[in-house]
Design a protein around this motif. Structure first.
Motif, mmCIF file in Angstrom:
data_model
loop_
_atom_site.group_PDB
_atom_site.id
_atom_site.type_symbol
_atom_site.label_atom_id
_atom_site.label_comp_id
_atom_site.label_asym_id
_atom_site.label_seq_id
_atom_site.Cartn_x
_atom_site.Cartn_y
_atom_site.Cartn_z
ATOM 1 N N ALA A 157 0.853 -1.190 0.000
ATOM 2 C CA ALA A 157 0.000 0.000 0.000
ATOM 3 C C ALA A 157 0.880 1.228 0.000
ATOM 4 N N GLY A 158 0.682 2.096 -0.994
ATOM 5 C CA GLY A 158 1.414 3.350 -1.075
ATOM 6 C C GLY A 158 0.615 4.478 -0.449
ATOM 7 N N ALA A 159 1.021 5.695 -0.758
ATOM 8 C CA ALA A 159 0.345 6.870 -0.200
ATOM 9 C C ALA A 159 -1.086 7.001 -0.711
ATOM 10 N N ASP A 160 -1.320 6.617 -1.977
ATOM 11 C CA ASP A 160 -2.642 6.813 -2.574
ATOM 12 C C ASP A 160 -3.078 5.648 -3.449
ATOM 13 N N HIS A 161 -2.464 4.483 -3.271
ATOM 14 C CA HIS A 161 -2.807 3.319 -4.090
ATOM 15 C C HIS A 161 -2.394 2.039 -3.363
ATOM 16 N N LEU A 162 -2.838 0.916 -3.911
ATOM 17 C CA LEU A 162 -2.450 -0.382 -3.358
ATOM 18 C C LEU A 162 -2.153 -1.351 -4.497
ATOM 19 N N ASP A 163 -1.406 -2.408 -4.179
ATOM 20 C CA ASP A 163 -1.144 -3.506 -5.110
ATOM 21 C C ASP A 163 -1.897 -4.716 -4.585
ATOM 22 N N ILE A 164 -2.662 -5.371 -5.452
ATOM 23 C CA ILE A 164 -3.392 -6.565 -5.037
ATOM 24 C C ILE A 164 -2.984 -7.744 -5.909
ATOM 25 N N ALA A 165 -2.713 -8.889 -5.274
ATOM 26 C CA ALA A 165 -2.470 -10.144 -5.977
ATOM 27 C C ALA A 165 -3.814 -10.835 -6.110
ATOM 28 N N LEU A 166 -4.234 -11.113 -7.332
ATOM 29 C CA LEU A 166 -5.551 -11.690 -7.576
ATOM 30 C C LEU A 166 -5.532 -13.200 -7.390
ATOM 31 N N HIS A 167 -6.511 -13.712 -6.659
ATOM 32 C CA HIS A 167 -6.720 -15.156 -6.530
ATOM 33 C C HIS A 167 -8.169 -15.382 -6.136
ATOM 34 N N ASP A 168 -8.629 -16.592 -6.302
ATOM 35 C CA ASP A 168 -10.027 -16.902 -6.017
ATOM 36 C C ASP A 168 -10.343 -16.714 -4.538
ATOM 37 N N PRO A 169 -11.570 -16.271 -4.240
ATOM 38 C CA PRO A 169 -11.968 -16.145 -2.836
ATOM 39 C C PRO A 169 -11.867 -17.497 -2.127
ATOM 40 N N GLY A 170 -11.425 -17.475 -0.900
ATOM 41 C CA GLY A 170 -11.328 -18.711 -0.133
ATOM 42 C C GLY A 170 -10.048 -19.492 -0.346
ATOM 43 N N THR A 171 -9.208 -19.053 -1.273
ATOM 44 C CA THR A 171 -7.923 -19.727 -1.484
ATOM 45 C C THR A 171 -6.811 -18.872 -0.901
ATOM 46 N N PRO A 172 -5.714 -19.518 -0.470
ATOM 47 C CA PRO A 172 -4.617 -18.727 0.104
ATOM 48 C C PRO A 172 -3.852 -17.986 -0.985
ATOM 49 N N ARG A 173 -3.096 -16.980 -0.566
ATOM 50 C CA ARG A 173 -2.271 -16.234 -1.520
ATOM 51 C C ARG A 173 -0.945 -16.993 -1.694
ATOM 52 N N ARG A 174 -0.973 -17.937 -2.628
ATOM 53 C CA ARG A 174 0.237 -18.692 -2.975
ATOM 54 C C ARG A 174 0.570 -18.382 -4.422
ATOM 55 N N ALA A 175 1.841 -18.375 -4.737
ATOM 56 C CA ALA A 175 2.299 -17.999 -6.082
ATOM 57 C C ALA A 175 1.586 -18.792 -7.168
ATOM 58 N N ASP A 176 1.359 -20.093 -6.948
ATOM 59 C CA ASP A 176 0.738 -20.927 -7.989
ATOM 60 C C ASP A 176 -0.764 -20.677 -8.121
ATOM 61 N N LEU A 177 -1.371 -19.983 -7.159
ATOM 62 C CA LEU A 177 -2.804 -19.691 -7.229
ATOM 63 C C LEU A 177 -3.100 -18.255 -7.654
#
Length: 201
Positions: A157-177
């Motif tokens: 999260a920056g001063a006026d923006h954010l970066d989001i890694a997209l993945h399906d709801p209910g799944t963990p944030r893993r590189a392969d997902l």
């Protein structure tokens, strides 16, 4: 006798003029007071509202409409939860609120002066909360003002923006997902839904 009646009439006239002048001053003072009431103050007053009254309704900039209770207010955001609490709390930038419907009693009560907010939460900005979500690795759904919804985990999260890694709801944030990455300006956010059970602030 006629002089007594004359002086009584004169006294009544002066009293009436004085009362009219005082009422005009009171009205002007009330207008001035209302001109200083901010939306966040009125939202803050909804936290303590009577829960037996009909639930306020909100419309957001993406077109979402829902009945929800205000659970927190910060410097530039409001947290709301639906009575059923399905899917977690919504974190909404104040600028993304299009309209609020509420019972007339709440309209009048929220326009009255209330205690000055003094907690730390009242001073937290949206950016501060988003950085906390980054730290906690909370899964979110972010509704954009265009109507699209991005699901995933906020990486930065920056001063006026954010970066989001997209993945399906209910799944963990893993590189392969992860299916993609997006940079999202805060100004394009209509609301952020937190996973159920996550507290704001």
């Amino acid at each position: 006798m006629r002089w007594d009646r004359f002086f009584d009439d004169l006294e009544d006239q002066l009293a009436s003029e004085w009362e009219a002048e005082r009422a005009a001053l009171d009205t002007e003072a009330e207008r001035l007071r209302l001109s200083r009431v901010a939306l966040r103050d009125r939202l803050h007053a909804l936290i303590a509202r009577d829960r037996d009254a009909p639930t306020p309704s909100f419309e957001f900039s993406d077109g979402t409409r829902l009945a929800a209770e205000v659970t927190g207010v910060g410097a530039d955001w409001v947290a709301v939860e639906t009575p059923a609490a399905r899917g977690g709390a919504l974190l909404v930038p104040l600028g993304a609120i299009v309209e609020i419907g509420m019972p007339h009693a709440d309209v009048l009560r929220t326009a009255r002066p209330g205690p000055a907010p003094s907690s730390l939460v009242d001073r937290m900005t949206l950016g501060f909360l988003v950085r906390d979500l980054v730290r906690r690795r909370v899964a979110v759904a972010i509704a954009l003002r265009t109507g699209r919804v991005l699901s995933g985990t906020i990486d930065r999260a920056g001063a006026d923006h954010l970066d989001i890694a997209l993945h399906d709801p209910g799944t963990p944030r893993r590189a392969d997902l992860v299916t993609g990455h997006r940079v999202v300006p805060f100004g394009s956010i209509s609301w952020i839904r937190l996973e159920a059970g996550v507290a704001i602030g």
